[in-house]
Scaffold this motif. Structure first.
Motif, PDB file in Angstrom:
ATOM      1  N   PHE A 126      31.477  25.151  62.912  1.00 34.17           N
ATOM      2  CA  PHE A 126      30.498  25.905  63.704  1.00 34.17           C
ATOM      3  C   PHE A 126      31.037  26.188  65.106  1.00 34.17           C
ATOM      4  O   PHE A 126      30.964  27.304  65.606  1.00 34.17           O
ATOM      5  CB  PHE A 126      29.179  25.128  63.796  1.00 34.17           C
ATOM      6  N   LEU A 127      31.618  25.163  65.743  1.00 40.78           N
ATOM      7  CA  LEU A 127      32.111  25.341  67.109  1.00 40.78           C
ATOM      8  C   LEU A 127      33.369  26.210  67.152  1.00 40.78           C
ATOM      9  O   LEU A 127      33.683  26.793  68.183  1.00 40.78           O
ATOM     10  CB  LEU A 127      32.372  23.977  67.763  1.00 40.78           C
ATOM     11  N   GLU A 128      34.064  26.318  66.020  1.00 45.37           N
ATOM     12  CA  GLU A 128      35.247  27.182  65.983  1.00 45.37           C
ATOM     13  C   GLU A 128      34.871  28.651  66.167  1.00 45.37           C
ATOM     14  O   GLU A 128      35.704  29.451  66.590  1.00 45.37           O
ATOM     15  CB  GLU A 128      36.025  26.980  64.676  1.00 45.37           C
ATOM     16  N   ILE A 129      33.617  29.007  65.857  1.00 41.55           N
ATOM     17  CA  ILE A 129      33.174  30.379  66.146  1.00 41.55           C
ATOM     18  C   ILE A 129      33.327  30.618  67.652  1.00 41.55           C
ATOM     19  O   ILE A 129      33.865  31.642  68.083  1.00 41.55           O
ATOM     20  CB  ILE A 129      31.696  30.596  65.726  1.00 41.55           C
ATOM     21  N   ALA A 130      32.874  29.643  68.447  1.00 35.93           N
ATOM     22  CA  ALA A 130      32.967  29.775  69.907  1.00 35.93           C
ATOM     23  C   ALA A 130      34.415  29.725  70.386  1.00 35.93           C
ATOM     24  O   ALA A 130      34.834  30.560  71.191  1.00 35.93           O
ATOM     25  CB  ALA A 130      32.155  28.670  70.578  1.00 35.93           C
ATOM     26  N   THR A 131      35.202  28.761  69.874  1.00 36.52           N
ATOM     27  CA  THR A 131      36.568  28.608  70.405  1.00 36.52           C
ATOM     28  C   THR A 131      37.466  29.774  70.018  1.00 36.52           C
ATOM     29  O   THR A 131      38.277  30.216  70.813  1.00 36.52           O
ATOM     30  CB  THR A 131      37.234  27.289  69.948  1.00 36.52           C
ATOM     31  N   THR A 132      37.317  30.306  68.786  1.00 34.77           N
ATOM     32  CA  THR A 132      38.206  31.408  68.390  1.00 34.77           C
ATOM     33  C   THR A 132      37.857  32.684  69.170  1.00 34.77           C
ATOM     34  O   THR A 132      38.760  33.401  69.605  1.00 34.77           O
ATOM     35  CB  THR A 132      38.130  31.700  66.878  1.00 34.77           C
ATOM     36  N   GLY A 170      28.652  26.735  74.405  1.00 40.82           N
ATOM     37  CA  GLY A 170      29.113  27.448  75.600  1.00 40.82           C
ATOM     38  C   GLY A 170      30.393  26.873  76.170  1.00 40.82           C
ATOM     39  O   GLY A 170      31.334  27.608  76.487  1.00 40.82           O
ATOM     40  N   VAL A 171      30.439  25.527  76.306  1.00 44.05           N
ATOM     41  CA  VAL A 171      31.649  24.887  76.839  1.00 44.05           C
ATOM     42  C   VAL A 171      32.832  25.152  75.904  1.00 44.05           C
ATOM     43  O   VAL A 171      33.965  25.379  76.353  1.00 44.05           O
ATOM     44  CB  VAL A 171      31.441  23.363  77.028  1.00 44.05           C
ATOM     45  N   MET A 172      32.558  25.173  74.590  1.00 44.99           N
ATOM     46  CA  MET A 172      33.611  25.437  73.616  1.00 44.99           C
ATOM     47  C   MET A 172      34.207  26.836  73.780  1.00 44.99           C
ATOM     48  O   MET A 172      35.399  27.031  73.603  1.00 44.99           O
ATOM     49  CB  MET A 172      33.070  25.298  72.191  1.00 44.99           C
ATOM     50  N   PHE A 173      33.348  27.797  74.110  1.00 46.57           N
ATOM     51  CA  PHE A 173      33.843  29.152  74.354  1.00 46.57           C
ATOM     52  C   PHE A 173      34.828  29.127  75.529  1.00 46.57           C
ATOM     53  O   PHE A 173      35.908  29.707  75.459  1.00 46.57           O
ATOM     54  CB  PHE A 173      32.671  30.105  74.647  1.00 46.57           C
ATOM     55  N   GLY A 174      34.461  28.398  76.585  1.00 45.72           N
ATOM     56  CA  GLY A 174      35.344  28.252  77.742  1.00 45.72           C
ATOM     57  C   GLY A 174      36.644  27.555  77.376  1.00 45.72           C
ATOM     58  O   GLY A 174      37.721  27.974  77.805  1.00 45.72           O
ATOM     59  N   ALA A 175      36.542  26.499  76.554  1.00 47.36           N
ATOM     60  CA  ALA A 175      37.741  25.772  76.130  1.00 47.36           C
ATOM     61  C   ALA A 175      38.672  26.692  75.353  1.00 47.36           C
ATOM     62  O   ALA A 175      39.891  26.681  75.541  1.00 47.36           O
ATOM     63  CB  ALA A 175      37.351  24.572  75.276  1.00 47.36           C
ATOM     64  N   GLY A 176      38.080  27.522  74.485  1.00 44.15           N
ATOM     65  CA  GLY A 176      38.866  28.483  73.709  1.00 44.15           C
ATOM     66  C   GLY A 176      39.561  29.483  74.615  1.00 44.15           C
ATOM     67  O   GLY A 176      40.738  29.798  74.436  1.00 44.15           O
ATOM     68  N   ALA A 177      38.828  29.989  75.622  1.00 45.22           N
ATOM     69  CA  ALA A 177      39.395  30.976  76.541  1.00 45.22           C
ATOM     70  C   ALA A 177      40.570  30.381  77.304  1.00 45.22           C
ATOM     71  O   ALA A 177      41.607  31.031  77.471  1.00 45.22           O
ATOM     72  CB  ALA A 177      38.324  31.467  77.507  1.00 45.22           C
TER      73      ALA A 177
END
Lengths: 139, 278
Positions: free
Chosen positions: B79-85, B163-170
């Motif tokens: 699920f969190l990989e959606i945000a990180t990718t 949200g934090v995961m999106f930042g980590a991915g970026a």
């Protein structure tokens, strides 16, 4: 296909199933990395053997030639026996390893009848494929 | 320098980075870019490309080991990989837009932050409260093997973690690192997932996150095979050695030394970035 959220598997069977999935993913990841490393090593031997004393510098960015930038170009030039392309093919296999894991997960969640997670996994997969092949769509 | 000497030195350097990274649990990826740019005078974009590829290798290698122990939570990860990718894709596009000196400054800050995170002792509060309804809906609450059998855990604040995961991915896509430290923050701090589950699931996610930016890097010409080859092989072998030794040695003082190295590299990246040396 099972209807969503109704499992035909009992809790203990479920646990067993998820353990099998985890083991398969583990083997997939390990195998992918091993295969990638072997291909890189083959390319490295050819590369280091061909011109070991040439001068190298990566001080300025020049970008890579076309045949090292696309999946298609890498595969074609690697099978033509170019050392740098073979190394790049190995790196491409490495990048493909997590993608293969995600593809496997799509099927694993589908067999479990977990439609919600099939969708999540497909979203991740499309982002990954867009990244790898997106330049083709633009070009 | 000639090809043979350059490749060999780079291999040795990466071997050490991978070894110390695995041994201390801080990850070798974070020191690769400073190592390549500061000591080997490699252009920042090539360095980021080589580092990212190595991150995929080490993450996939060790994820295989952790999965068998049953700590990783595949659903949370997926699920969190959606945000990180998605974040990684954005980060990878930004590397072409953001000036190299700015990337170096961000890198410096991330290095200092990673060192700080590794020194902090975490308070272990396990408040038993009702789980986030979203987490329940997403079937994230699970259990992991503990000394006293299976231990159940609930997952909280899913949107914040996402949200934090999106930042980590970026950050991962922008800097060519795994950004494991930030992924752990999202899961451990925001979502209150047990530390052992957070770290192993984070590691499990790093490969997929990195693969999302690797495609963009490849088509941009950031991944040079002659440079990435010794780095990838060095880090991979080094980290495999590190995990073997890990069980036998006391790593406390080594962790301190490696943290100091990370701080020094962070300061160097900051100084060079601010001075416009990239």
């Amino acid at each position: 296909m099972n209807p969503p959220d109704t499992h035909k598997l009992s809790p203990s069977e479920m646990e067993w199933y998820e353990e099998q999935v985890e083991n398969t993913i583990a083997q997939l990841l390990r195998g992918g990395v091993l295969l990638a490393a072997l291909v890189v090593i083959v390319g490295a031997v050819l590369y280091l053997g061909s011109s070991p004393l040439a001068r190298v510098s990566y001080r300025t960015f020049q970008g890579e030639p076309e045949h090292l930038k696309s999946v298609h170009g890498i595969v074609r030039s690697a099978f033509a026996g170019q050392a740098r392309s073979i190394m790049q093919l190995g790196l491409l296999l490495l990048i493909a390893t997590p993608i293969a894991r995600v593809i496997f997960s799509v099927f694993a969640f589908a067999i479990e009848g977990d439609r919600m997670y099939v969708i999540f996994t497909l979203i991740v997969l499309s982002v990954l494929l867009y990244s790898l092949f997106g330049s083709f769509l633009v070009a | 320098m000639n090809v043979l000497a350059f490749t060999f030195l780079l291999w040795i350097g990466s071997l050490f980075a991978g070894f110390l990274g695995a041994l201390t649990g801080l990850g070798g990826g974070v020191v690769l870019v400073p190592l390549l740019t500061i000591f080997f005078h490699v252009d920042l974009r090539y360095a980021i490309g080589a580092s990212l590829v190595s991150v995929i290798a080490t993450s996939s290698g060790s994820a295989a080991a952790y999965l068998k122990e049953g700590f990783s939570n595949i659903r949370i990860g997926m699920f969190l990989e959606i945000a990180t990718t998605l974040g990684a894709l954005l980060g990878a596009y930004l590397t072409a837009k953001v000036p190299a000196s700015v990337i170096a400054i961000i890198f410096g800050v991330v290095l200092l932050y990673s060192a700080y995170m590794s020194r902090r002792t975490r308070p272990r509060e396990l408040a038993v409260q009702a789980p986030d309804p979203i987490a329940t809906k997403l079937k994230m609450n699970s259990s992991f093997p503990d000394t006293s059998g299976l231990r159940h855990y609930n997952v909280y604040r899913v949107p914040a973690g996402f949200g934090v995961m999106f930042g980590a991915g970026a950050l991962s896509g922008l800097l060519g690192i795994g950004s494991g430290a930030l992924k752990v923050v999202a899961m451990d701090q925001s979502m209150k997932i047990p530390f052992k589950v957070s770290t192993t699931t984070s590691n499990f996610m790093i490969g997929v996150t990195a693969a999302a930016s690797a495609g963009v890097y490849l088509s941009r010409g950031y991944i040079d095979p002659s440079l990435a080859m010794p780095v990838m092989l060095g880090v991979l072998i080094g980290s495999l050695m590190g995990t073997r030794v890990l069980v036998k040695t006391k790593t406390k003082s080594l962790r301190l030394v490696f943290s100091i190295v990370i701080v020094l590299l962070g300061v160097e990246m900051l100084i060079k970035g601010i001075g416009g040396k990239f």
